[in-house]
Scaffold this motif. Structure first.
Motif, short mmCIF file in Angstrom:
data_model
loop_
_atom_site.label_atom_id
_atom_site.label_comp_id
_atom_site.label_asym_id
_atom_site.label_seq_id
_atom_site.Cartn_x
_atom_site.Cartn_y
_atom_site.Cartn_z
N ALA A 82 30.25 -40.56 -10.99
CA ALA A 82 31.58 -40.60 -10.37
C ALA A 82 32.51 -41.43 -11.26
N ARG A 83 32.67 -42.73 -10.94
CA ARG A 83 33.63 -43.54 -11.68
C ARG A 83 33.01 -44.70 -12.46
N ALA A 84 31.75 -44.97 -12.24
CA ALA A 84 31.14 -46.13 -12.89
C ALA A 84 30.64 -45.79 -14.29
N GLY A 85 30.93 -46.68 -15.23
CA GLY A 85 30.44 -46.50 -16.58
C GLY A 85 31.34 -45.60 -17.42
N GLU A 86 30.99 -45.53 -18.70
CA GLU A 86 31.77 -44.71 -19.63
C GLU A 86 31.61 -43.23 -19.32
N ALA A 87 32.66 -42.49 -19.62
CA ALA A 87 32.64 -41.04 -19.48
C ALA A 87 32.87 -40.41 -20.85
N THR A 88 32.51 -39.14 -20.95
CA THR A 88 32.83 -38.32 -22.13
C THR A 88 33.71 -37.16 -21.65
N PRO A 89 34.92 -37.44 -21.23
CA PRO A 89 35.73 -36.41 -20.59
C PRO A 89 36.26 -35.37 -21.55
N LEU A 90 36.53 -34.20 -21.02
CA LEU A 90 37.26 -33.15 -21.71
C LEU A 90 38.64 -33.04 -21.10
N LEU A 91 39.66 -33.03 -21.94
CA LEU A 91 41.03 -32.80 -21.52
C LEU A 91 41.39 -31.36 -21.89
N ILE A 92 41.77 -30.58 -20.90
CA ILE A 92 42.06 -29.16 -21.10
C ILE A 92 43.54 -28.92 -20.81
N ARG A 93 44.26 -28.43 -21.80
CA ARG A 93 45.70 -28.22 -21.63
C ARG A 93 45.98 -27.06 -20.69
N SER A 94 47.16 -27.05 -20.11
CA SER A 94 47.49 -26.12 -19.03
C SER A 94 47.58 -24.67 -19.48
N ASP A 95 47.64 -24.41 -20.79
CA ASP A 95 47.67 -23.02 -21.25
C ASP A 95 46.28 -22.43 -21.40
N LEU A 96 45.27 -23.17 -21.01
CA LEU A 96 43.89 -22.70 -21.02
C LEU A 96 43.37 -22.66 -19.59
N THR A 97 42.53 -21.69 -19.31
CA THR A 97 41.88 -21.57 -18.01
C THR A 97 40.48 -22.15 -18.10
N VAL A 98 40.13 -23.03 -17.17
CA VAL A 98 38.76 -23.56 -17.09
C VAL A 98 37.95 -22.60 -16.22
N LEU A 99 36.99 -21.92 -16.82
CA LEU A 99 36.16 -20.97 -16.10
C LEU A 99 35.07 -21.68 -15.30
N ASN A 100 34.47 -22.69 -15.88
CA ASN A 100 33.58 -23.60 -15.15
C ASN A 100 33.34 -24.82 -16.02
N ALA A 101 32.76 -25.86 -15.43
CA ALA A 101 32.61 -27.13 -16.13
C ALA A 101 31.59 -27.99 -15.41
#
Length: 276
Positions: A82-101
């Protein structure tokens, strides 16, 4: 800024990996309050549609989501999912569709917060499958973002083997086009990278149709000039497979008065061949 290929079909995509350094209030160089604007500026100015970050604490994720409203931030903390510890996030710009993640742990029990018993810290992979708006229907591009162990080569190899197994399954369904990137904590001659090549991945730096640009290294430990010619300091990597063409590869050297991080970001320009 990297040049994009002249042809509009298929559309090129910019992808970046950037270890932004966790918010370390005890180190004036790493305190987030002084770097926040610089990091957001690097991301914004890169033009990347997909941004893979490492060492991101929950507060940093919140700030970047606020500073970069054109991006959706995907990912969870490694300590609790959830929120504890470091993350390795992906930032996806609005001109792309996220199909799943999703996110999984680089351990013997990938579906739950965990680590290998000899690992100092839990390590995770955040992934997403994306497709550009208006692109032909198909499986899209699978992106895997990792931050491997910083101490032990054997452990890094086992951690990455978890990703290789998942990527091999994903190559069969939904499709083969994939990018693997992040902070490998491993240099060009390491067994970790050798394993990755043997698993069917190609280094974007080697595959680039144009000459790679920028510093030779990526980790500079707050002294940017230290990595300019040091290939052994190249520990942030991008790999591709399955019909992904690399047009350009650049290690960026930000020029702001504030040093954004102890790593340089890496940007690639790719396009994806949609299977017939």
């Amino acid at each position: 800024m990297l040049d994009e290929p002249a042809s509009a079909a298929p559309a090129p995509m910019r992808i970046m990996t950037f270890n932004i350094k966790f918010d370390d209030a005890g180190d004036p160089r790493a305190a987030w309050a002084g770097r926040r604007a610089a990091v957001a500026g690097v991301i914004r100015n890169s033009g990347a549609g997909v941004v893979a970050l490492q060492e991101v604490l929950a507060g940093q994720r919140d700030d970047l989501a606020a500073d970069l409203p054109d991006y959706t931030v995907l990912g969870v903390g490694r300590d609790d999912g959830a929120r504890a510890g470091e993350a390795t996030p992906l930032l996806i710009r609005s001109d792309l569709t996220v199909l799943n993640a999703g996110t999984f742990w680089l351990s013997a029990t990938p579906e739950a917060p965990s680590r290998y018993t000899d690992g100092a810290l839990p390590r995770i992979c955040t992934w997403a499958r994306v497709r550009a708006h208006g692109a032909p229907a198909g499986p899209g591009l699978h992106v895997w973002n990792v931050h491997l162990d910083h101490l032990d080569e054997s452990l890094r190899r086992r951690q990455l083997a978890v990703v290789h197994q998942r990527a091999q399954t994903a190559a069969r369904a939904p499709g083969p086009a994939q990018v693997l990137l992040g902070d490998f904590n491993a240099g060009p001659g390491s067994a970790t990278l050798t394993d990755t090549r043997r698993a069917g991945w190609e280094e974007a730096r080697r595959a680039s149709r144009t000459r790679p640009a920028g510093p030779a290294g990526t980790f500079h430990d707050w002294i940017p000039d230290a990595a300019l010619a040091d290939a052994d300091a190249r520990i942030d990597h991008v790999f591709v497979r399955g019909g992904v063409t690399v047009h350009a590869h650049e290690t960026l050297q930000p020029t702001s008065a504030v040093i954004p991080s102890d790593h340089f970001p890496v940007v690639v320009v790719v396009d994806v061949t949609v299977p017939a």
